[in-house]
Design a protein around this motif. Structure first.
Motif, PDB file in Angstrom:
ATOM      1  N   GLU A 159    -135.524  37.903  47.547  1.00 56.55           N
ATOM      2  CA  GLU A 159    -135.228  36.464  47.590  1.00 56.55           C
ATOM      3  C   GLU A 159    -134.605  36.036  46.252  1.00 56.55           C
ATOM      4  OE1 GLU A 159    -135.268  34.556  50.093  1.00 56.55           O
ATOM      5  OE2 GLU A 159    -135.300  32.526  49.316  1.00 56.55           O
ATOM      6  N   GLY A 160    -133.556  35.207  46.353  1.00 56.02           N
ATOM      7  CA  GLY A 160    -132.859  34.775  45.140  1.00 56.02           C
ATOM      8  C   GLY A 160    -133.403  33.453  44.619  1.00 56.02           C
ATOM      9  N   TYR A 161    -133.429  33.313  43.299  1.00 54.94           N
ATOM     10  CA  TYR A 161    -133.918  32.075  42.660  1.00 54.94           C
ATOM     11  C   TYR A 161    -132.984  31.679  41.528  1.00 54.94           C
ATOM     12  CZ  TYR A 161    -138.252  32.909  45.162  1.00 54.94           C
ATOM     13  OH  TYR A 161    -139.174  33.094  46.165  1.00 54.94           O
ATOM     14  N   HIS A 162    -133.232  30.480  40.986  1.00 60.38           N
ATOM     15  CA  HIS A 162    -132.494  30.013  39.810  1.00 60.38           C
ATOM     16  C   HIS A 162    -133.453  29.248  38.906  1.00 60.38           C
ATOM     17  CE1 HIS A 162    -129.667  27.738  37.334  1.00 60.38           C
ATOM     18  NE2 HIS A 162    -128.763  28.634  37.681  1.00 60.38           N
ATOM     19  N   ASP A 163    -133.323  29.476  37.594  1.00 54.28           N
ATOM     20  CA  ASP A 163    -134.241  28.839  36.637  1.00 54.28           C
ATOM     21  C   ASP A 163    -134.325  27.330  36.851  1.00 54.28           C
ATOM     22  OD1 ASP A 163    -134.865  31.207  35.274  1.00 54.28           O
ATOM     23  OD2 ASP A 163    -133.036  31.073  34.069  1.00 54.28           O
ATOM     24  N   THR A 164    -133.169  26.689  37.073  1.00 56.69           N
ATOM     25  CA  THR A 164    -133.134  25.234  37.193  1.00 56.69           C
ATOM     26  C   THR A 164    -133.019  24.766  38.645  1.00 56.69           C
ATOM     27  OG1 THR A 164    -131.907  25.235  35.120  1.00 56.69           O
ATOM     28  CG2 THR A 164    -131.932  23.156  36.360  1.00 56.69           C
ATOM     29  N   PHE A 165    -132.127  25.399  39.400  1.00 52.40           N
ATOM     30  CA  PHE A 165    -131.767  24.867  40.716  1.00 52.40           C
ATOM     31  C   PHE A 165    -132.651  25.361  41.862  1.00 52.40           C
ATOM     32  CE2 PHE A 165    -127.568  25.130  38.410  1.00 52.40           C
ATOM     33  CZ  PHE A 165    -127.600  23.809  37.999  1.00 52.40           C
ATOM     34  N   LYS A 166    -133.299  26.513  41.667  1.00 54.07           N
ATOM     35  CA  LYS A 166    -134.188  27.011  42.723  1.00 54.07           C
ATOM     36  C   LYS A 166    -135.321  27.806  42.071  1.00 54.07           C
ATOM     37  CE  LYS A 166    -134.342  29.770  46.930  1.00 54.07           C
ATOM     38  NZ  LYS A 166    -133.734  30.900  47.668  1.00 54.07           N
ATOM     39  N   PRO A 167    -136.184  27.099  41.349  1.00 49.07           N
ATOM     40  CA  PRO A 167    -137.294  27.808  40.702  1.00 49.07           C
ATOM     41  C   PRO A 167    -138.356  28.208  41.739  1.00 49.07           C
ATOM     42  CG  PRO A 167    -137.441  25.445  40.270  1.00 49.07           C
ATOM     43  CD  PRO A 167    -136.203  25.648  41.099  1.00 49.07           C
ATOM     44  N   THR A 168    -139.190  29.164  41.401  1.00 51.38           N
ATOM     45  CA  THR A 168    -140.319  29.480  42.287  1.00 51.38           C
ATOM     46  C   THR A 168    -141.318  28.324  42.199  1.00 51.38           C
ATOM     47  OG1 THR A 168    -141.385  30.662  40.451  1.00 51.38           O
ATOM     48  CG2 THR A 168    -140.104  31.999  41.990  1.00 51.38           C
ATOM     49  N   ALA A 169    -142.075  28.115  43.273  1.00 54.42           N
ATOM     50  CA  ALA A 169    -143.054  27.020  43.266  1.00 54.42           C
ATOM     51  C   ALA A 169    -144.128  27.299  42.210  1.00 54.42           C
ATOM     52  CB  ALA A 169    -143.683  26.875  44.650  1.00 54.42           C
ATOM     53  N   LYS A 170    -144.554  28.560  42.138  1.00 49.59           N
ATOM     54  CA  LYS A 170    -145.557  28.953  41.149  1.00 49.59           C
ATOM     55  C   LYS A 170    -144.881  29.922  40.175  1.00 49.59           C
ATOM     56  CE  LYS A 170    -150.102  31.099  41.017  1.00 49.59           C
ATOM     57  NZ  LYS A 170    -150.342  32.462  41.512  1.00 49.59           N
ATOM     58  N   ASP A 171    -145.034  29.664  38.898  1.00 52.79           N
ATOM     59  CA  ASP A 171    -144.347  30.454  37.876  1.00 52.79           C
ATOM     60  C   ASP A 171    -144.474  31.966  38.101  1.00 52.79           C
ATOM     61  OD1 ASP A 171    -142.663  29.772  35.917  1.00 52.79           O
ATOM     62  OD2 ASP A 171    -144.129  29.796  34.286  1.00 52.79           O
ATOM     63  N   GLY A 172    -143.326  32.638  38.206  1.00 50.45           N
ATOM     64  CA  GLY A 172    -143.330  34.096  38.273  1.00 50.45           C
ATOM     65  C   GLY A 172    -143.808  34.696  39.584  1.00 50.45           C
ATOM     66  N   THR A 173    -144.022  33.852  40.606  1.00 47.32           N
ATOM     67  CA  THR A 173    -144.504  34.378  41.892  1.00 47.32           C
ATOM     68  C   THR A 173    -143.517  33.996  42.999  1.00 47.32           C
ATOM     69  OG1 THR A 173    -146.778  34.047  41.148  1.00 47.32           O
ATOM     70  CG2 THR A 173    -146.457  34.385  43.509  1.00 47.32           C
ATOM     71  N   CYS A 174    -143.107  34.993  43.790  1.00 39.39           N
ATOM     72  CA  CYS A 174    -142.135  34.742  44.860  1.00 39.39           C
ATOM     73  C   CYS A 174    -142.728  33.857  45.958  1.00 39.39           C
ATOM     74  CB  CYS A 174    -141.675  36.078  45.437  1.00 39.39           C
ATOM     75  SG  CYS A 174    -140.560  35.911  46.834  1.00 39.39           S
ATOM     76  N   ASP A 175    -142.007  32.798  46.319  1.00 40.57           N
ATOM     77  CA  ASP A 175    -142.468  31.884  47.382  1.00 40.57           C
ATOM     78  C   ASP A 175    -142.556  32.601  48.728  1.00 40.57           C
ATOM     79  OD1 ASP A 175    -142.040  30.091  45.348  1.00 40.57           O
ATOM     80  OD2 ASP A 175    -140.480  28.940  46.370  1.00 40.57           O
ATOM     81  N   LYS A 176    -141.658  33.576  48.930  1.00 38.43           N
ATOM     82  CA  LYS A 176    -141.542  34.224  50.238  1.00 38.43           C
ATOM     83  C   LYS A 176    -142.616  35.280  50.450  1.00 38.43           C
ATOM     84  CE  LYS A 176    -137.958  32.935  52.748  1.00 38.43           C
ATOM     85  NZ  LYS A 176    -136.624  33.175  53.274  1.00 38.43           N
ATOM     86  N   CYS A 177    -142.824  36.140  49.427  1.00 33.83           N
ATOM     87  CA  CYS A 177    -143.676  37.317  49.661  1.00 33.83           C
ATOM     88  C   CYS A 177    -144.833  37.429  48.675  1.00 33.83           C
ATOM     89  CB  CYS A 177    -142.828  38.591  49.631  1.00 33.83           C
ATOM     90  SG  CYS A 177    -142.397  39.151  47.976  1.00 33.83           S
ATOM     91  N   GLY A 178    -144.890  36.537  47.700  1.00 34.16           N
ATOM     92  CA  GLY A 178    -145.989  36.613  46.728  1.00 34.16           C
ATOM     93  C   GLY A 178    -145.781  37.653  45.639  1.00 34.16           C
ATOM     94  N   GLY A 179    -144.632  38.347  45.692  1.00 28.53           N
ATOM     95  CA  GLY A 179    -144.337  39.364  44.675  1.00 28.53           C
ATOM     96  C   GLY A 179    -144.285  38.734  43.276  1.00 28.53           C
TER      97      GLY A 179
END
Ligand code: ADP
Ligand code: ADP
Ligand code: ZN
Length: 227
Positions: free
Chosen positions: A144-164
């Motif tokens: 899953e792709g993210y962006h520091d500003t435009f698409k951050p993870t909901a929880k710091d350092g944890t993937c929203d999709k899989c918890g990785g």
């Protein structure tokens, strides 16, 4: 052929410079339309990681921000396109990137009894691409792709999709390489906009808005193209 009527599986192309949002949008289209995303960048990075001959040849070229040879990329794409899951229909993300690749794709699809439904050009200013690329990171587990500003993870350092929790940044997402990648885009890939326009397959989409707004515009285009 067994005599029954079959509809050719959709083939969509996402055209656009590095960082335009092709990967982000392709993953959303996969979910929405049940299509398969084929990213030659991802396939090449996998080949580099696996240390295949193609990967060995591609590594330094990718690090420099240049395009990998047509021969290697076409061979990788051809093999992937023939795998069973692609029968659902595909979204090409990052391929073709040269006229030679576009012509090879036409031949490949004709041999498979398929054709391009639409080539969608995501149109973004160069300055925006640099901003997008410099904040890009992905989940090492699910991609899953993210962006520091435009698409951050909901929880710091944890993937929203899989918890990785293993997040990765690409080696080529640095200032010097980005400049070279933009140059390669303008010189070698941008001419494909005319190529597909002349075939009547081109759709243009202003990709300067936020991710959800672009997804909406894209859904409308895709719905019409695969109807
Ligand atoms: P590409 O596959 O075209 O290189 P990506 O989909 O990886 O581009 O997007 C590049 C970066 O920009 C990622 O970090 C992504 O989260 C972010 N991004 C994608 N679309 C947008 C958008 N519309 N607005 C802001 N950031 C975006
Ligand atoms: P981006 O969309 O951010 O440019 P990609 O993951 O699509 O990133 O591509 C990363 C690199 O992989 C490119 O800079 C290039 O070196 C190589 N690459 C990917 N797809 C192709 C292609 N179709 N032809 C040649 N090189 C490619
Ligand atoms: Zn994940």
């Amino acid at each position: 052929m067994d005599g029954t009527t079959t509809t050719a599986a959709p083939v969509l192309i996402l055209l656009g410079p590095p960082g335009a949002g092709k990967g982000t949008q392709a993953r959303m289209l996969e979910d929405k339309f049940g299509l398969v995303q084929l990213s030659t960048g991802d396939l090449l990075r996998a080949a580099v990681a696996a240390g295949t001959d193609a990967g060995k040849a591609a590594k330094a070229v990718m690090e420099a921000g240049d395009l990998v040879s047509d021969e290697i990329v076409i061979a990788i794409l051809r093999d992937r396109l023939q795998e069973d899951d692609c029968a659902k229909g595909v979204i090409l993300d990052g391929f073709p990137r040269t006229t030679v690749q576009a012509e090879a794709l036409d031949t490949l699809l004709a041999d498979m009894g398929q054709k391009i439904n639409a080539a969608i050009s995501l149109e973004v200013q160069d300055s925006e691409m640099v901003t997008r690329i410099s904040g890009r990171f992905t989940c090492g587990s699910c991609g899953e792709g993210y962006h520091d500003t435009f698409k951050p993870t909901a929880k710091d350092g944890t993937c929203d999709k899989c918890g990785g929790t293993e997040m990765k940044r690409r080696a080529d997402d640095n200032a010097e390489t980005v400049a070279q990648r933009l140059e390669a885009y303008h010189a070698q890939t941008a001419p494909l906009i005319t190529y597909y326009d002349e075939k009547g397959a081109l759709k243009r989409l202003d990709a300067m808005g936020d991710i959800a707004a672009i997804a909406n515009g894209l859904n409308t285009i895709v719905q019409a193209a695969i109807a």
